[in-house]
Design an enzyme around this catalytic site. Structure first.
Site, PDB file in Angstrom:
ATOM      1  N   ILE A  79       0.871  -1.138   0.512  1.00  0.00           N
ATOM      2  CA  ILE A  79       0.121   0.079   0.651  1.00  0.00           C
ATOM      3  C   ILE A  79       0.605   1.107   0.249  1.00  0.00           C
ATOM      4  CG2 ILE A  79      -2.229   1.532   1.445  1.00  0.00           C
ATOM      5  CD1 ILE A  79      -2.803  -0.757   0.578  1.00  0.00           C
ATOM      6  N   HIS A  80       0.462   1.814  -0.662  1.00  0.00           N
ATOM      7  CA  HIS A  80       1.617   3.391  -0.789  1.00  0.00           C
ATOM      8  C   HIS A  80       0.934   4.303  -2.002  1.00  0.00           C
ATOM      9  CE1 HIS A  80       2.692   2.317  -5.303  1.00  0.00           C
ATOM     10  NE2 HIS A  80       2.903   3.725  -5.575  1.00  0.00           N
ATOM     11  N   ARG A  81      -0.359   4.586  -2.112  1.00  0.00           N
ATOM     12  CA  ARG A  81      -1.086   5.064  -2.957  1.00  0.00           C
ATOM     13  C   ARG A  81      -1.477   6.409  -2.362  1.00  0.00           C
ATOM     14  NH1 ARG A  81      -0.373   5.623  -7.891  1.00  0.00           N
ATOM     15  NH2 ARG A  81      -0.260   2.833  -8.774  1.00  0.00           N
ATOM     16  N   ARG A 116       6.868   5.647   1.144  1.00  0.00           N
ATOM     17  CA  ARG A 116       6.063   6.719   1.790  1.00  0.00           C
ATOM     18  C   ARG A 116       4.674   6.157   3.275  1.00  0.00           C
ATOM     19  NH1 ARG A 116       2.471  10.561  -0.272  1.00  0.00           N
ATOM     20  NH2 ARG A 116       3.318  10.494  -2.589  1.00  0.00           N
ATOM     21  N   ASP A 129      -2.201  -1.123  -3.645  1.00  0.00           N
ATOM     22  CA  ASP A 129      -3.114  -0.514  -4.504  1.00  0.00           C
ATOM     23  C   ASP A 129      -1.889   0.158  -5.436  1.00  0.00           C
ATOM     24  OD1 ASP A 129      -1.055   0.833  -2.962  1.00  0.00           O
ATOM     25  OD2 ASP A 129      -2.386   2.346  -1.828  1.00  0.00           O
TER      26      ASP A 129
END
Ligand code: UD1
Ligand code: UDP
Length: 367
Positions: A210-212, A243, A284
């Site tokens: 997950i990084h969006r 992130r 994501d």
């Protein structure tokens, strides 16, 4: 031909690994790394493991606001284009490095070749959507991964210089999956197997990334996502993007997750192995949606829309909200229809087609 290629972020190194190997057989390539990603496990590991030629120049821009990061890249890329006088500039995807390359080259009349052109989420809030729309509108050669991408460009009035070549990430998966079993298995047993606290059972974990920006803008969304992982019926291996790292650490201190195995970002071969042997992947990421499709691992994408709409057919990929119940429902209640699968992303030879099409652009055309 002399080509300047700009890369800067993790997925672009993987794309360049597939394409550079082919185009260097016929053309001269100067590789510029903007420095957008700079941690060893976000950058060097890919150059070493995938034998990507070392960058000729690293602009070392690092992290920053969108404007600062993009502007610094543009200054460095413009100078390199003036020094090198290439026949064209090649960019990948939709990151700030992509946009910086497109604007810098277009203004000094160097033809722009956009690999992965035409993708759309139709969500203008996404920085990636802004980058890809702007890059496409100033590109000279638009190399699309899918028919959908060609159609998207047509709807915006872009029909000249547009070619469907297939997806370069598909090239990468098919090429490197020959090496992933031995490399990934070794890395898995050396590094992660012990973290299961038991004899590791192949094919009995979930994979997650997950990084969006849209999922990391509020810590509550990451809490919901990790809440779902914690309740799953098998461990979740989660290589944490930088992130997302701060939020994950904060939440882990509070909730002491027992079902989630947090690890540092891994190299590409290990990633392919972990995905191939996962029951499902929750992500994501753009690239992972296709890798899971090609490797036959069902995917739950924690987003409101996807650019890779073909993966949705047959429930190979299912969209979910950043909401614990929705993620759990989608993971447990949706069956994949294997008959729906097709080779939407090509035959693993997009890079050869790109290489041949490059001669369609010549510097003089923009003078
Ligand atoms: C970028 C792309 C995104 C792509 C992703 C791939 C943009 C706008 N976004 O997002 O489309 O999916 O790369 O992974 O270009 N950081 C580090 N070390 C690094 C790199 C980043 O610590 O090596 C941290 C910094 O705190 C930075 C944050 O991660 O501020 C975000 O990095 P950035 O490159 O701005 O965006 P990504 O989320 O990586
Ligand atoms: N990836 C990797 N190691 C990781 C996480 C991802 O090698 O720890 C690979 C993944 O397999 C895919 C690419 O990185 O090929 C996707 O990058 P990312 O999700 O960062 O960017 P996106 O595709 O969303 O732009």
């Amino acid at each position: 031909m002399k080509i300047v290629t700009v890369v800067g972020a993790r997925p672009q190194f993987i794309k360049a690994a597939a394409v550079s190997r082919i185009i260097r057989k016929q053309h001269e390539e100067i590789l510029i790394h903007t420095g957008q990603h700079y941690d060893n496990n976000m950058s060097d590991i890919f150059f070493d493991e995938l034998r990507i030629p070392k960058p000729d120049k690293n602009l070392n821009v690092g992290s920053g606001s969108h404007a600062k990061q993009t502007a610094e890249m543009m200054i460095g890329i413009e100078q390199a284009l003036i020094d090198e006088r290439p026949d064209c500039l090649l960019i990948y995807g939709d990151t700030n490095s992509t946009l910086a390359g497109a604007i810098a080259a277009s203004k000094v009349h160097v033809p722009v070749v956009h690999v992965e052109a035409g993708l759309r989420s139709y969500n203008k809030n996404m920085p990636e959507e802004q980058n890809r729309v702007l890059a496409d509108h100033i590109s000279d050669l638009l190399l699309c991964p899918t028919d959908t991408a060609v159609e998207n460009l047509k709807n915006e009035g872009i029909t000249e210089g547009v070619y469907q070549v297939g997806d370069v990430m598909c090239d990468a998966v098919l090429y490197y999956s020959k090496m992933m079993e031995s490399h990934g298995r070794k890395d898995y047993f050396a590094q992660f197997a012990g973290l299961f606290g038991n004899i590791p059972v192949l094919d009995s974990w979930y994979m997650a990334t997950i990084h969006r920006a849209e999922n990391t803008d509020r810590i509550e969304k990451i809490r919901e996502i990790l809440g779902a992982f914690e309740e799953l019926d098998a461990p979740v291996i989660f290589p944490v993007h930088p992130r997302t790292k701060g939020m994950v650490e904060q939440l882990h201190q509070q909730y002491a997750y027992r079902n989630v195995i947090f690890i540092e970002p891994v190299g590409y071969l290990t990633m392919l192995y972990l995905v191939k042997h996962a029951m499902k992947t929750i992500t994501d990421s753009g690239g992972l949606q296709k890798e899971t499709y090609i490797l036959d691992t069902p995917c739950i994408t924690v987003r409101d829309q996807t650019e890779w709409v073909e993966t949705l057919r047959g429930n190979y990929n299912i969209l979910a909200k950043p909401d614990k119940e929705d993620i759990l429902n989608k993971i447990y209640q949706t069956q994949t229809d294997t008959k729906a699968k097709e080779d939407y992303y090509g035959d693993g030879h997009a890079s050869e087609k790109i290489c041949d099409l490059l001669s369609y652009v010549k510097r003089g055309e923009r003078e």
